[in-house]
Design an enzyme around this catalytic site. Structure first.
Site, short mmCIF file in Angstrom:
data_model
loop_
_atom_site.label_atom_id
_atom_site.label_comp_id
_atom_site.label_asym_id
_atom_site.label_seq_id
_atom_site.Cartn_x
_atom_site.Cartn_y
_atom_site.Cartn_z
N HIS A 94 0.83 -1.19 0.00
CA HIS A 94 0.00 0.00 0.00
C HIS A 94 0.86 1.25 0.00
CE1 HIS A 94 0.17 -1.29 4.37
NE2 HIS A 94 0.68 -0.07 4.45
N ARG A 98 -1.43 11.55 3.61
CA ARG A 98 -2.29 12.27 4.55
C ARG A 98 -3.32 13.12 3.82
NH1 ARG A 98 3.22 12.66 5.90
NH2 ARG A 98 3.74 11.45 7.76
N GLU A 145 -3.64 3.89 1.61
CA GLU A 145 -3.90 4.05 3.04
C GLU A 145 -3.96 5.55 3.33
OE1 GLU A 145 -1.64 3.41 7.29
OE2 GLU A 145 -1.33 1.90 5.72
N HIS A 163 2.49 11.64 -9.02
CA HIS A 163 1.10 11.25 -9.15
C HIS A 163 0.94 9.77 -8.87
CE1 HIS A 163 2.79 10.55 -13.27
NE2 HIS A 163 2.13 9.40 -13.11
N GLU A 211 -3.04 10.03 -12.66
CA GLU A 211 -2.98 9.83 -14.11
C GLU A 211 -3.92 8.68 -14.46
OE1 GLU A 211 0.17 8.86 -17.76
OE2 GLU A 211 0.78 8.57 -15.67
#
Length: 354
Positions: A94, A98, A145, A163, A211
């Site tokens: 993962h 934030r 996450e 990205h 993207e």
């Protein structure tokens, strides 16, 4: 379903105990790691470009040529370390970052990007909430996450993070949906510069760029994390040797003054990959405080840490079990300062079974 946020509170605490951003782990109880398991690695001090394994490891059969009572074992070469890394069972688990409004972000990801909310947990005593979202279960898919820290409504994304990539079957249709939901489109659908692939760029409510890449059905729709680096050859060498990734492809675009390298643990059409981007002449970037790290699975966090050290990486959290849950991890930074966390395969699956 497990309640584990893998690295940040403890990695951060090791590096800076005054950190106010809590990205913590759950309070599950798993069996404590044994001394034999902890010592069961080839790592010791580095001597002449190789890791010098202590005699106690030789007695456990992990290095050859050491006398039972001796003080030095056979040096483990970089080639031997790389061979172990190649055999280690690794995949991207993962990516952690934030957000300022968790519910708003979850709504955008589920309604506009087609993700599913896999699990969510609130830790009021540490003043943060986590949400895991993706296109399939965590034991087989790369997921995001999200972390919301109480009272923090915005973050600085910086200039280093690029990205996330999502593979979709119809880019134009996805863009229309994003627009209908009030999302921001920063690049309309069309062929990529210098190529034929149809792409578009959008932004989520916190300004993270995605993207959209037009592809057929794929087992891993969340397919890329793009980070900018100051020395591409150095970064490629590090991720190959320290992380065991494969250089899947490399493309130079002199017209636009940048080069990219795709790194990963399998083909791009079936696995999530890391896209490293070098912009001509740019050696450093501002990393901000929004993007956090990628988590990667491993069979042995102790060996992983030694290989990372051997290849010039910095260990920011020594390998071992997390306090309170005993899931074994180790955390590090690459030569550009990007953070990664390695998580024990068995412990991770135990977490998900809870």
């Amino acid at each position: 379903m497990a309640r584990l946020l893998l690295p940040l509170p403890f990695a951060a605490a090791a590096a800076a105990s005054a950190s106010s951003l809590h990205l913590a782990a759950s309070r599950l109880r798993l069996p404590a790691v044994s001394v034999a398991r902890r010592d069961g690695l080839f790592g010791g001090r580095v001597v002449g470009g190789a890791v010098r394994a202590p005699a106690r490891l030789a007695r456990r059969g992990l290095c050859a040529g050491a006398e039972p009572g001796g003080s030095a074992g056979t040096a483990v070469s970089q080639d031997e370390a790389m061979e172990w890394v190649k055999k280690d069972r690794r995949r991207l688990l993962h990516v952690v970052y934030r957000v300022g409004d968790l519910d708003k972000t979850i709504k955008f990801y589920t309604e506009c990007l087609g993700m599913k909310l896999l699990r969510k947990r609130d830790i009021p005593e540490e003043r943060y909430t986590n949400a895991f979202l993706g296109y399939g279960p965590e034991d087989s898919h790369f997921v995001v996450e999200l972390t919301y820290n109480y009272g923090v409504e915005s973050y600085d994304i910086g200039t280093g993070f690029g990205h996330f990539g999502i593979a979709v079957e119809d880019v134009a249709k996805t863009v229309d949906l994003v627009k209908a939901k009030g999302g921001t489109v920063t690049r309309e659908p069309g062929p990529v510069k210098g190529g034929k692939s149809v792409i578009a760029f959008i932004e989520d409510p916190d300004g993270y760029k995605f993207e959209l890449i037009e592809r057929g059905p794929t087992p891993e729709p969340l397919c890329q994390v793009m980070l900018r680096v100051g020395d591409l050859d150095r970064a490629i060498n590090f991720y190959e040797k320290a992380f065991g990734m494969e250089l899947l492809r490399k493309r130079d675009n002199p017209e636009y003054k940048y080069t990219i390298a795709m790194m990963g643990y399998g083909p791009e059409d079936k696995n999530a990959v890391l896209e490293l981007t070098y912009n001509y002449g740019v050696k450093e970037y501002d990393k901000g405080n929004a993007y956090a790290q990628i988590a990667i699975s491993t069979d042995d966090v102790y060996k992983t840490a030694e290989v990372i050290r051997l290849n010039g990486g910095q260990i920011t959290r020594e390998p071992g079990p997390l306090p309170g849950i005993n899931t074994k991890i180790t955390a590090c930074t690459d030569p550009d300062g990007w953070k990664s966390v390695f998580v024990d395969n068995i412990d991770f699956l135990k977490e998900l079974e809870e």
